[in-house]
Design a protein around this motif. Structure first.
Motif, short mmCIF file in Angstrom:
data_model
loop_
_atom_site.label_atom_id
_atom_site.label_comp_id
_atom_site.label_asym_id
_atom_site.label_seq_id
_atom_site.Cartn_x
_atom_site.Cartn_y
_atom_site.Cartn_z
N ILE A 149 31.76 77.52 25.14
CA ILE A 149 30.50 78.16 24.77
C ILE A 149 30.44 79.61 25.24
O ILE A 149 29.69 80.42 24.68
CB ILE A 149 29.31 77.35 25.34
CG1 ILE A 149 28.00 77.82 24.73
CG2 ILE A 149 29.27 77.45 26.85
CD1 ILE A 149 26.81 76.98 25.16
N PHE A 150 31.22 79.96 26.27
CA PHE A 150 31.20 81.32 26.80
C PHE A 150 32.27 82.21 26.18
O PHE A 150 32.38 83.37 26.53
CB PHE A 150 31.38 81.29 28.32
CG PHE A 150 30.28 80.54 29.03
CD1 PHE A 150 28.96 80.63 28.60
CD2 PHE A 150 30.57 79.73 30.12
CE1 PHE A 150 27.96 79.93 29.25
CE2 PHE A 150 29.56 79.03 30.76
CZ PHE A 150 28.26 79.13 30.33
N ARG A 151 33.06 81.63 25.30
CA ARG A 151 34.04 82.42 24.58
C ARG A 151 33.43 82.90 23.27
O ARG A 151 32.26 82.70 23.01
CB ARG A 151 35.32 81.60 24.34
CG ARG A 151 36.07 81.26 25.64
CD ARG A 151 37.29 80.42 25.33
NE ARG A 151 37.19 79.12 25.98
CZ ARG A 151 37.99 78.10 25.70
NH1 ARG A 151 38.90 78.22 24.77
NH2 ARG A 151 37.85 76.97 26.34
N LYS A 152 34.25 83.51 22.43
CA LYS A 152 33.70 84.13 21.23
C LYS A 152 33.41 83.14 20.11
O LYS A 152 32.88 83.52 19.07
CB LYS A 152 34.65 85.22 20.72
CG LYS A 152 36.02 84.70 20.30
CD LYS A 152 36.89 85.85 19.83
CE LYS A 152 38.25 85.36 19.36
NZ LYS A 152 39.09 86.46 18.88
N ASP A 153 33.76 81.86 20.30
CA ASP A 153 33.55 80.87 19.25
C ASP A 153 32.07 80.69 18.92
O ASP A 153 31.21 80.81 19.79
CB ASP A 153 34.13 79.51 19.67
CG ASP A 153 35.64 79.54 19.82
OD1 ASP A 153 36.12 80.34 20.62
OD2 ASP A 153 36.32 78.75 19.15
N ILE A 154 31.78 80.39 17.64
CA ILE A 154 30.43 80.02 17.23
C ILE A 154 30.22 78.57 17.64
O ILE A 154 30.78 77.65 17.04
CB ILE A 154 30.26 80.16 15.69
CG1 ILE A 154 30.51 81.60 15.26
CG2 ILE A 154 28.88 79.69 15.26
CD1 ILE A 154 29.49 82.58 15.75
N TYR A 155 29.46 78.35 18.69
CA TYR A 155 29.29 77.00 19.25
C TYR A 155 27.80 76.72 19.46
O TYR A 155 27.18 76.00 18.69
CB TYR A 155 30.07 76.88 20.56
CG TYR A 155 30.40 75.47 20.96
CD1 TYR A 155 31.48 74.80 20.40
CD2 TYR A 155 29.65 74.80 21.93
CE1 TYR A 155 31.80 73.51 20.77
CE2 TYR A 155 29.96 73.50 22.30
CZ TYR A 155 31.03 72.86 21.73
OH TYR A 155 31.33 71.57 22.09
N ALA A 156 27.23 77.33 20.48
CA ALA A 156 25.79 77.14 20.72
C ALA A 156 24.96 77.70 19.57
O ALA A 156 23.91 77.15 19.24
CB ALA A 156 25.39 77.80 22.05
N THR A 157 25.45 78.77 18.95
CA THR A 157 24.74 79.36 17.81
C THR A 157 24.60 78.35 16.68
O THR A 157 23.58 78.29 16.00
CB THR A 157 25.48 80.61 17.30
OG1 THR A 157 25.79 81.45 18.42
CG2 THR A 157 24.64 81.38 16.31
N ALA A 158 25.65 77.55 16.47
CA ALA A 158 25.60 76.51 15.44
C ALA A 158 24.54 75.46 15.78
O ALA A 158 23.84 74.95 14.90
CB ALA A 158 26.97 75.85 15.29
N CYS A 159 24.39 75.15 17.07
CA CYS A 159 23.37 74.18 17.51
C CYS A 159 21.97 74.70 17.22
O CYS A 159 21.09 73.95 16.76
CB CYS A 159 23.51 73.90 19.00
SG CYS A 159 25.08 73.17 19.48
N MET B 258 16.68 72.26 24.06
CA MET B 258 17.13 70.95 24.51
C MET B 258 18.21 70.38 23.59
O MET B 258 19.16 69.74 24.04
CB MET B 258 15.95 69.98 24.59
CG MET B 258 14.93 70.28 25.68
SD MET B 258 15.62 70.24 27.36
CE MET B 258 15.66 72.00 27.72
N GLY B 259 18.06 70.63 22.28
CA GLY B 259 19.09 70.18 21.35
C GLY B 259 20.40 70.89 21.60
O GLY B 259 21.48 70.27 21.57
N THR B 260 20.33 72.19 21.87
CA THR B 260 21.54 72.96 22.16
C THR B 260 22.19 72.50 23.45
O THR B 260 23.42 72.36 23.53
CB THR B 260 21.20 74.47 22.24
OG1 THR B 260 20.60 74.88 21.01
CG2 THR B 260 22.44 75.29 22.50
N LEU B 261 21.37 72.25 24.47
CA LEU B 261 21.90 71.73 25.74
C LEU B 261 22.57 70.38 25.54
O LEU B 261 23.65 70.13 26.08
CB LEU B 261 20.77 71.59 26.77
CG LEU B 261 20.44 72.81 27.62
CD1 LEU B 261 19.24 72.52 28.51
CD2 LEU B 261 21.64 73.20 28.48
#
Length: 213
Positions: free
Chosen positions: A143-153, A121-124
């Motif tokens: 979020i669907f590209r190679k960037d560190i995004y959801a992983t950071a969440c 839920m925090g990531t969402l």
């Protein structure tokens, strides 16, 4: 005003600015830019609240609508300066991501959901608004590209939980959780750190067949 609400408001402003700025770069009109900014700011939290079975937060408190309007005025007043400030806008997005992640995480814990649900839920909360923003402006969601995004969440949620378990005050848990998301996001972009990309073996096979023909 408690500290969590303050974080929520700051995150709303940061995400609204990032959404409106991207809409401005795409030459949206004022109304279109406001819609993009609002969706960026409240989209993730709306999905979270619907999944948690509660009334979406912005339907109970008009301040989120007002904050987005203020963000629109800021972009209008400063205009081209903000559109050109890519680094500053990236920071707004990173700050919003970190603050919204801990708000969504804590709200799920308050609703007595288990830790793994709270992390999701925090990531969402942090990432879904950006997905909706990118779709509205016709971009591949970050979020669907190679960037560190959801992983950071996810990392931020874990750090929040660890801090909570070792007895750190709630406000400091929020600060540490949000700061970890922001720092990891900035570090990953500056150091060009990313997750491995999926490889399409079928494309390689097609190229090989073309080379033989």
């Amino acid at each position: 005003m408690n500290f969590t609400i303050l974080l929520d408001y700051i995150g709303t402003f940061a995400f609204a600015i990032s959404g409106i700025r991207m809409a401005a770069a795409k030459k949206f009109d004022w109304f279109g830019a406001y819609v993009v900014g609002l969706v960026t700011a409240v989209g993730g939290g709306t999905i979270r609240d619907l999944l948690l079975g509660i009334t979406p937060f912005w339907m109970q408190q008009p301040s989120y609508i007002i904050i987005t309007g203020i963000a629109l005025l800021v972009v209008i007043v400063f205009g081209k300066k903000l559109v050109r400030m890519n680094t500053t806008m990236f920071l707004f997005d990173a700050i919003g991501l970190g603050l919204f992640t801990v708000v969504g995480f804590e709200k799920s814990l308050d609703a007595e959901f288990p830790i793994w649900v709270s992390i999701i839920m925090g990531t969402l909360t942090g990432a879904a608004g950006g997905i909706m923003r990118d779709i509205l402006i016709n971009e591949v969601p970050l979020i669907f590209r190679k960037d560190i995004y959801a992983t950071a969440c996810i990392l931020g949620g874990l750090i929040f939980y660890i801090c909570m378990k070792i007895g750190i005050s709630n406000a400091m848990c929020e600060i540490f959780g949000a700061a970890s998301v922001i720092i990891v996001r900035i570090w990953a972009v500056r150091k060009s750190v990313s997750l491995p990309l999926m490889k399409d073996d079928s494309s390689d096979d097609e190229e090989e067949m073309k080379g033989r023909s």
